[in-house]
Design a protein around this motif. Structure first.
Motif, PDB file in Angstrom:
ATOM      1  N   TYR A  89      12.304  -5.004  12.087  1.00  0.00           N
ATOM      2  CA  TYR A  89      12.144  -4.936  13.534  1.00  0.00           C
ATOM      3  C   TYR A  89      13.300  -5.636  14.240  1.00  0.00           C
ATOM      4  CZ  TYR A  89      10.119  -9.564  12.541  1.00  0.00           C
ATOM      5  OH  TYR A  89       9.906 -10.842  12.075  1.00  0.00           O
ATOM      6  N   HIS A  91      14.112  -8.043  17.490  1.00  0.00           N
ATOM      7  CA  HIS A  91      13.420  -9.005  18.360  1.00  0.00           C
ATOM      8  C   HIS A  91      14.463  -9.705  19.222  1.00  0.00           C
ATOM      9  CE1 HIS A  91      10.805 -12.893  18.778  1.00  0.00           C
ATOM     10  NE2 HIS A  91      10.782 -12.147  19.875  1.00  0.00           N
ATOM     11  N   PRO A 101       5.963 -10.386  26.781  1.00  0.00           N
ATOM     12  CA  PRO A 101       6.170  -9.800  25.452  1.00  0.00           C
ATOM     13  C   PRO A 101       5.919  -8.289  25.498  1.00  0.00           C
ATOM     14  CG  PRO A 101       4.754 -11.735  25.344  1.00  0.00           C
ATOM     15  CD  PRO A 101       4.854 -11.362  26.781  1.00  0.00           C
ATOM     16  N   LEU A 103       6.235  -4.641  23.253  1.00  0.00           N
ATOM     17  CA  LEU A 103       6.442  -3.928  21.994  1.00  0.00           C
ATOM     18  C   LEU A 103       6.878  -2.503  22.299  1.00  0.00           C
ATOM     19  CD1 LEU A 103       6.107  -3.649  18.859  1.00  0.00           C
ATOM     20  CD2 LEU A 103       3.780  -2.837  19.339  1.00  0.00           C
ATOM     21  N   VAL A 132      10.327  -6.442  21.369  1.00  0.00           N
ATOM     22  CA  VAL A 132      10.199  -6.211  19.931  1.00  0.00           C
ATOM     23  C   VAL A 132      10.183  -4.705  19.716  1.00  0.00           C
ATOM     24  CG1 VAL A 132       8.789  -6.539  17.869  1.00  0.00           C
ATOM     25  CG2 VAL A 132       8.856  -8.323  19.645  1.00  0.00           C
ATOM     26  N   HIS A 160       0.693  -4.171  15.604  1.00  0.00           N
ATOM     27  CA  HIS A 160      -0.019  -5.325  16.158  1.00  0.00           C
ATOM     28  C   HIS A 160       0.264  -6.590  15.353  1.00  0.00           C
ATOM     29  CE1 HIS A 160      -3.134  -7.810  17.871  1.00  0.00           C
ATOM     30  NE2 HIS A 160      -3.766  -7.892  16.704  1.00  0.00           N
ATOM     31  N   MET A 163       3.528  -8.281  16.187  1.00  0.00           N
ATOM     32  CA  MET A 163       3.460  -9.090  17.409  1.00  0.00           C
ATOM     33  C   MET A 163       2.720 -10.402  17.169  1.00  0.00           C
ATOM     34  SD  MET A 163       5.236  -7.405  19.525  1.00  0.00           S
ATOM     35  CE  MET A 163       4.903  -7.963  21.212  1.00  0.00           C
ATOM     36  N   TYR A 168       3.029 -13.616  19.607  1.00  0.00           N
ATOM     37  CA  TYR A 168       2.656 -12.904  20.834  1.00  0.00           C
ATOM     38  C   TYR A 168       1.216 -12.408  20.711  1.00  0.00           C
ATOM     39  CZ  TYR A 168       7.735 -12.833  21.642  1.00  0.00           C
ATOM     40  OH  TYR A 168       9.062 -13.181  21.824  1.00  0.00           O
ATOM     41  N   TYR A 171       0.216  -9.144  24.801  1.00  0.00           N
ATOM     42  CA  TYR A 171       1.468  -8.425  25.017  1.00  0.00           C
ATOM     43  C   TYR A 171       1.188  -7.060  25.638  1.00  0.00           C
ATOM     44  CZ  TYR A 171      -0.007  -6.231  20.608  1.00  0.00           C
ATOM     45  OH  TYR A 171      -0.723  -5.574  19.633  1.00  0.00           O
ATOM     46  N   THR A 173       2.752  -2.769  25.736  1.00  0.00           N
ATOM     47  CA  THR A 173       3.439  -1.824  24.869  1.00  0.00           C
ATOM     48  C   THR A 173       4.111  -0.717  25.673  1.00  0.00           C
ATOM     49  OG1 THR A 173       1.554  -0.320  24.557  1.00  0.00           O
ATOM     50  CG2 THR A 173       1.719  -2.212  23.054  1.00  0.00           C
ATOM     51  N   HIS A 194      -5.815  -8.488  23.118  1.00  0.00           N
ATOM     52  CA  HIS A 194      -4.414  -8.650  22.733  1.00  0.00           C
ATOM     53  C   HIS A 194      -3.474  -7.765  23.554  1.00  0.00           C
ATOM     54  CE1 HIS A 194      -5.543 -11.212  19.387  1.00  0.00           C
ATOM     55  NE2 HIS A 194      -6.395 -10.298  18.960  1.00  0.00           N
TER      56      HIS A 194
END
Length: 400
Positions: A89, A91, A101, A103, A132, A160, A163, A168, A171, A173, A194
């Motif tokens: 990944y 970051h 945060p 994703l 991320v 998930h 993260m 995190y 967060y 997405t 989450h």
């Protein structure tokens, strides 16, 4: 969960040497007169790209640039029922302490690389994001599952857990293509506790049913705009002439995989066709195309692994099970005019808690993050910034 390890792309010399030998041995097919792109990837385009691949394209320069621009890492994650997978990944943290945060989840034939142009925009300015972008299992430099049945919920679980491993616990997405399906599954499975909000560039939707009378009547008596009519025409074209790849990858990916794994030119043609057809007249450079192809060619598991997500998710019926479910967390959409199926906003009001939508973009296609990064980032800021419908959705992380 194992500790994080810094990752740098470093393709072995013998793989590059093998590529050169295979390119020299390429046998091109014939082509009908005036075929254009009606029958698939144009022969003249593929010849030009192969010639440049042999004589001008510098993978080492592209590799070094990616490594310099994108902070990359790997870590081992346990996936329920599938053991441990090593996941790759990107970051990039913002300098803003209270950055949101975020994703980013790619699809096919994309990769983690699609976040590249957005990264410096998202991590600066207001609101700002900690970004991320993972390589999905079987894509890029993430390990592929070795057992059957790795479906949407497993991809969602991996995303998930990345993260969570980074600290995190809450967060938002953003996803397109298959990333839409995965982030939708995340909104359903992890939403509220989450995942606090989700945004997509390829929303799935259908006309509002009579069981939702207000939305149904609004849709019934609201005429389609010119852009929506054009989008409907492109969707019809796609279903009739552009969806053969989907049937193949969702039924017999292994058979296709022998060609993708063995022939770099076959892989190039298979993906290049989609880059052209699915974008909004985006001026792809030869370097861009060959870099995207190289991520698949030099991927950890090989290019075949990335196609199996179609088989697993569609043969299992996951997509059909996901669509009727309505995530309750805030939901945003950005529709780009050159995507494969521009639909009226009313189609998406009943399949999620839609708080933000923008269908006024004047450019951009299926690869919105790459083709029109400024426009997509602007939408993200309008959704999550001060005065936006999802401002402050992550407690203690306003983005300012």
């Amino acid at each position: 969960m194992s500790s994080e390890k810094v990752f740098q792309i470093s393709v072995p010399d013998d793989k590059i040497d093998l590529l050169r030998r295979k390119l020299e041995l390429c046998v091109f097919p014939d082509e009908l007169e005036d075929a254009g792109s009606d029958y698939g990837a144009p022969l003249a385009d593929i010849r030009r790209l192969v010639d440049y691949w042999k004589t001008g394209f510098d993978w080492r320069a592209q590799e070094a640039a990616i490594n310099a621009e994108l902070p990359q890492f790997t870590r081992d994650l346990n996936v329920d029922g599938f053991g441990t997978l090593n996941i790759h990944y990107v970051h990039q943290k913002s300098k803003a302490v209270d950055a949101i945060p975020l994703l980013f989840v790619h699809g096919w034939p994309s990769s983690f690389l699609e976040v590249r142009k957005m990264l410096p925009l998202l991590t600066a300015g207001n609101p700002s994001f900690h970004v991320v972008a993972l390589s999905l299992p079987g894509f890029g430099f993430s390990q592929a599952p070795s057992k059957k049945g790795f479906r949407v919920n497993q991809y969602a679980e991996v995303a998930h857990k990345v993260m969570m491993a980074l600290g995190y616990n809450e967060y938002v997405t953003q996803g397109g293509d298959l990333g839409t399906m995965i982030t939708r599954a995340m909104a359903l499975k992890y939403g509220g506790k989450h995942v606090k909000a989700w945004h997509t560039t390829l929303p799935y939707g259908f006309p509002p049913p009579p069981t939702r009378p207000i939305a149904f009547l609004q849709h019934l008596f609201t005429p389609y705009t010119a852009a929506e009519k054009a989008g409907a025409q492109k969707a019809q074209w796609f279903e009739k002439q552009g969806s053969g790849y989907f049937l193949q990858q969702s039924t017999r990916p292994q058979t296709l995989g022998y060609s993708l794994a063995d022939s770099p030119v076959g892989l190039l043609a298979w993906i290049y066709e989609k880059l052209l057809a699915w974008s909004d007249a985006y001026p792809w450079t030869d370097d861009e195309v060959l870099t995207w192809i190289s991520i698949y060619l030099f991927s950890r598991a090989g290019p075949t692994a990335s196609t199996r997500i179609y088989y697993e998710t569609y043969q299992s019926g996951d997509i059909y099970a996901l669509l009727p479910q309505r995530p309750s967390i805030p939901y945003g959409i950005s529709i780009f005019p050159g995507d494969m199926g521009v639909r009226p906003i009313s189609w998406f009001t009943t399949n999620g808690n839609l708080v933000f939508s923008n269908n006024t973009h004047t450019k951009g296609g299926h690869f919105g993050a790459w083709e029109a990064p400024e426009g997509l980032v602007r939408d993200m800021r309008r959704m999550f910034g001060k005065g936006g419908p999802a401002f402050g959705v992550v407690p203690g992380r306003s983005g300012y």
